[in-house]
Design a protein around this motif. Structure first.
Motif, PDB file in Angstrom:
ATOM      1  N   MET A   1      92.080  34.351  55.086  1.00  0.00           N
ATOM      2  CA  MET A   1      93.240  34.289  53.890  1.00  0.00           C
ATOM      3  C   MET A   1      93.603  32.799  53.571  1.00  0.00           C
ATOM      4  O   MET A   1      93.308  32.621  52.261  1.00  0.00           O
ATOM      5  CB  MET A   1      94.247  34.958  54.246  1.00  0.00           C
ATOM      6  N   TYR A   2      93.687  31.851  54.596  1.00  0.00           N
ATOM      7  CA  TYR A   2      94.085  30.469  54.285  1.00  0.00           C
ATOM      8  C   TYR A   2      92.958  29.920  53.365  1.00  0.00           C
ATOM      9  O   TYR A   2      93.537  29.089  52.417  1.00  0.00           O
ATOM     10  CB  TYR A   2      94.339  29.534  55.500  1.00  0.00           C
ATOM     11  N   THR A   3      91.561  30.106  53.742  1.00  0.00           N
ATOM     12  CA  THR A   3      90.650  29.406  53.208  1.00  0.00           C
ATOM     13  C   THR A   3      90.715  29.642  51.688  1.00  0.00           C
ATOM     14  O   THR A   3      90.405  28.917  50.778  1.00  0.00           O
ATOM     15  CB  THR A   3      89.275  29.544  53.686  1.00  0.00           C
ATOM     16  N   VAL A   4      90.906  30.773  51.455  1.00  0.00           N
ATOM     17  CA  VAL A   4      90.930  31.597  49.899  1.00  0.00           C
ATOM     18  C   VAL A   4      91.920  30.892  49.136  1.00  0.00           C
ATOM     19  O   VAL A   4      91.661  30.325  47.901  1.00  0.00           O
ATOM     20  CB  VAL A   4      90.998  33.073  50.025  1.00  0.00           C
ATOM     21  N   ILE A   5      93.221  30.809  49.720  1.00  0.00           N
ATOM     22  CA  ILE A   5      94.199  30.013  49.102  1.00  0.00           C
ATOM     23  C   ILE A   5      94.111  28.807  48.923  1.00  0.00           C
ATOM     24  O   ILE A   5      94.104  28.378  47.761  1.00  0.00           O
ATOM     25  CB  ILE A   5      95.444  30.314  49.884  1.00  0.00           C
ATOM     26  N   LYS A   6      93.501  27.956  49.965  1.00  0.00           N
ATOM     27  CA  LYS A   6      93.166  26.552  49.832  1.00  0.00           C
ATOM     28  C   LYS A   6      92.134  26.165  48.719  1.00  0.00           C
ATOM     29  O   LYS A   6      92.510  25.384  47.895  1.00  0.00           O
ATOM     30  CB  LYS A   6      92.826  26.107  51.154  1.00  0.00           C
ATOM     31  N   ARG A   7      91.256  27.022  48.622  1.00  0.00           N
ATOM     32  CA  ARG A   7      89.956  27.012  47.757  1.00  0.00           C
ATOM     33  C   ARG A   7      90.610  27.073  46.526  1.00  0.00           C
ATOM     34  O   ARG A   7      90.469  26.313  45.353  1.00  0.00           O
ATOM     35  CB  ARG A   7      88.930  27.667  48.028  1.00  0.00           C
ATOM     36  N   THR A   8      91.462  28.013  46.148  1.00  0.00           N
ATOM     37  CA  THR A   8      92.286  28.458  44.864  1.00  0.00           C
ATOM     38  C   THR A   8      93.003  27.072  44.304  1.00  0.00           C
ATOM     39  O   THR A   8      92.822  26.903  43.281  1.00  0.00           O
ATOM     40  CB  THR A   8      93.021  29.690  44.918  1.00  0.00           C
ATOM     41  N   LEU A   9      93.851  26.865  45.385  1.00  0.00           N
ATOM     42  CA  LEU A   9      94.444  25.604  44.967  1.00  0.00           C
ATOM     43  C   LEU A   9      93.816  24.217  44.475  1.00  0.00           C
ATOM     44  O   LEU A   9      94.012  23.478  43.910  1.00  0.00           O
ATOM     45  CB  LEU A   9      95.725  25.123  45.998  1.00  0.00           C
ATOM     46  N   ASP A  10      92.724  24.215  45.361  1.00  0.00           N
ATOM     47  CA  ASP A  10      91.703  23.088  45.088  1.00  0.00           C
ATOM     48  C   ASP A  10      91.233  23.219  43.695  1.00  0.00           C
ATOM     49  O   ASP A  10      91.124  22.182  42.841  1.00  0.00           O
ATOM     50  CB  ASP A  10      90.457  22.990  46.282  1.00  0.00           C
ATOM     51  N   SER A 106      87.578  18.650  49.584  1.00  0.00           N
ATOM     52  CA  SER A 106      88.769  19.535  49.488  1.00  0.00           C
ATOM     53  C   SER A 106      89.972  18.342  49.111  1.00  0.00           C
ATOM     54  O   SER A 106      89.967  17.107  49.751  1.00  0.00           O
ATOM     55  CB  SER A 106      89.276  20.281  50.641  1.00  0.00           C
TER      56      SER A 106
END
Length: 108
Positions: A1-10, A106
């Protein structure tokens, strides 16, 4: 879940920063083209996530000047006044936003 949020923010942050910096990137690219010629962008290989190599984009700040033996001169000799300015204000780093957008880098 964290990686999806991080990628979306990126993606969102890099898109906003790319659009916001476009009025600055265009004159920088034109100045490099006029002063140093082509290519405007410098690509160099860097190890990324899990040691996968990707090509980091930067604005070019040095010439390709060579000595009489065909060897590149030192970095200090090839760095141009425009390049010093771009590096001082980190403007040479702006194209890396494309690397962020493409998922190769990132934001931290």
């Amino acid at each position: 879940m964290y990686t999806v949020i991080k990628r979306t923010l990126d993606i969102l942050a890099s898109l906003v920063m790319l659009v916001a910096s476009l009025p600055l990137m265009l004159p920088v690219a034109m100045a490099i083209r006029w002063r140093l010629g082509s290519p405007v962008l410098f690509r160099h290989a860097r190890p990324g996530f899990r040691e996968e190599t990707f090509y980091c984009l930067k604005f070019r700040t040095m010439t390709d000047a060579r000595d009489k033996n065909g060897e590149l001169l030192s970095d200090a000799e090839r760095l141009t006044p425009l390049g010093c300015f771009l590096r001082r204000y980190s403007l040479d780093e702006l194209p890396q936003l494309w690397n962020v957008l493409s998922g190769e880098m990132s934001l931290v």
